[in-house]
Motif scaffolding. Structure first.
Motif, PDB file in Angstrom:
ATOM      1  N   GLU A  25       0.830  -1.207   0.000  1.00 49.29           N
ATOM      2  CA  GLU A  25       0.000   0.000   0.000  1.00 49.29           C
ATOM      3  C   GLU A  25       0.868   1.262   0.000  1.00 49.29           C
ATOM      4  N   PHE A  26       2.023   1.185   0.670  1.00 52.07           N
ATOM      5  CA  PHE A  26       2.943   2.325   0.639  1.00 52.07           C
ATOM      6  C   PHE A  26       3.461   2.549  -0.781  1.00 52.07           C
ATOM      7  N   GLU A 208       5.289  13.369   2.134  1.00 53.75           N
ATOM      8  CA  GLU A 208       3.869  13.706   2.069  1.00 53.75           C
ATOM      9  C   GLU A 208       3.004  12.590   2.666  1.00 53.75           C
ATOM     10  N   VAL A 209       3.362  11.340   2.369  1.00 55.04           N
ATOM     11  CA  VAL A 209       2.600  10.199   2.886  1.00 55.04           C
ATOM     12  C   VAL A 209       2.602  10.208   4.414  1.00 55.04           C
ATOM     13  N   VAL A 210       3.733  10.577   5.001  1.00 54.02           N
ATOM     14  CA  VAL A 210       3.825  10.658   6.466  1.00 54.02           C
ATOM     15  C   VAL A 210       3.080  11.882   6.980  1.00 54.02           C
ATOM     16  N   ALA A 211       3.310  13.034   6.351  1.00 52.14           N
ATOM     17  CA  ALA A 211       2.763  14.298   6.853  1.00 52.14           C
ATOM     18  C   ALA A 211       1.238  14.345   6.810  1.00 52.14           C
ATOM     19  N   ASP A 212       0.620  13.755   5.781  1.00 50.48           N
ATOM     20  CA  ASP A 212      -0.837  13.855   5.674  1.00 50.48           C
ATOM     21  C   ASP A 212      -1.584  12.719   6.381  1.00 50.48           C
ATOM     22  N   LYS A 217      -2.473   5.629   8.714  1.00 50.85           N
ATOM     23  CA  LYS A 217      -3.685   4.880   8.352  1.00 50.85           C
ATOM     24  C   LYS A 217      -3.332   3.481   7.843  1.00 50.85           C
ATOM     25  N   ILE A 218      -2.267   3.396   7.046  1.00 50.27           N
ATOM     26  CA  ILE A 218      -1.842   2.097   6.523  1.00 50.27           C
ATOM     27  C   ILE A 218      -1.391   1.191   7.669  1.00 50.27           C
ATOM     28  N   LYS A 219      -0.555   1.727   8.556  1.00 47.94           N
ATOM     29  CA  LYS A 219      -0.077   0.935   9.697  1.00 47.94           C
ATOM     30  C   LYS A 219      -1.241   0.478  10.566  1.00 47.94           C
ATOM     31  N   ASP A 220      -2.145   1.393  10.872  1.00 39.93           N
ATOM     32  CA  ASP A 220      -3.277   1.064  11.750  1.00 39.93           C
ATOM     33  C   ASP A 220      -4.171  -0.002  11.132  1.00 39.93           C
TER      34      ASP A 220
END
Length: 229
Positions: A25-26, A208-212, A217-220
């Motif tokens: 997903e990342f 951006e993936v981290v900041a937003d 969400k992916i980890k959770d």
């Protein structure tokens, strides 16, 4: 791009004929945000470094930053996280911390072959000298062995521990103990041969993936996964 072929980072959903997992997903997010073309190849951990050194892959998504990989490639940081131990709840009155477990000669630690990335050099030397590492071939096997043996412990990230607690039904009999004093970086490794404009686009996308909040969400999602694939 090499994907670490370990749950919950990479899994094959045979029922729906698709790949899934945290790193999958990342990677989907990187594709959307960079418009780069990636060809992905799932590899077990022992093959990741071999393929990277042989110039057969340009990037590895994702792994914990460690000296072995640092000698072969550069990295893009995703986030810094504390290490976390999963251990039998029957030991909760005896073991209060990761340091306490390391100093208790009755506790052994499950690790992958030649992979002690969640331990300091001093801890590694001590545990090797005392012959307290137990090697398992895959991350999945480490948790399967842990489930069957009382005096073993596993150290990983929080979402990996929670994923296996759920999917292997280990929630009631095992406890998680975090160590906030030692943080480890989750990274993408890349070879210096990548074009500078591509590297800039990938780095920007990762930030951006981290900041937003997408990374969280992916980890959770996988931390709360109920059934293994």
């Amino acid at each position: 791009m090499a994907l670490n072929e370990s749950e919950p980072l990479y899994m094959r959903d045979s029922a729906n004929r698709r790949d899934t997992g945290v790193s999958v997903e990342f990677l989907d997010e990187l594709v959307k945000r960079t418009h780069c073309k990636f060809t992905s190849s799932p590899l077990n951990r022992s093959r990741l470094l071999i393929e990277l050194k042989a110039h057969r892959v340009d990037l590895v998504v994702m792994t914990v930053k460690n000296p072995t990989f640092d000698r072969a490639a550069k990295s893009i940081k995703i986030e810094s996280i504390p290490r976390e131990m999963l251990i039998s709840s029957s030991l909760k009155n005896k073991i209060k911390s990761i340091e306490g477990a390391i100093n208790d000669p009755s506790i052994r630690f499950l690790v992958l072959p030649a992979v002690t990335i969640y331990f300091t050099p001093e801890e590694t030397e001590k545990l090797q000298r005392e012959q307290r590492f137990v090697t398992a071939p895959t991350i999945q096997n480490t948790f399967q062995l842990l489930k069957r043996t009382k005096n073993l412990a596993v150290i990983h990230t929080d979402f990996v521990n929670q994923y296996f607690q759920n999917t292997l039904d280990m929630k009631s009999d095992f406890i998680r103990i975090a160590d906030q004093s030692k943080n480890y970086d989750i990274v993408i490794y890349y070879r210096s041969s990548i074009r500078s404009e591509d590297l800039a686009a990938i780095t920007q996308a990762v930030n951006e993936v981290v900041a937003d909040g997408t990374w969280k969400k992916i980890k959770d999602k996988y931390a709360n996964f109920k059934n293994t694939l």
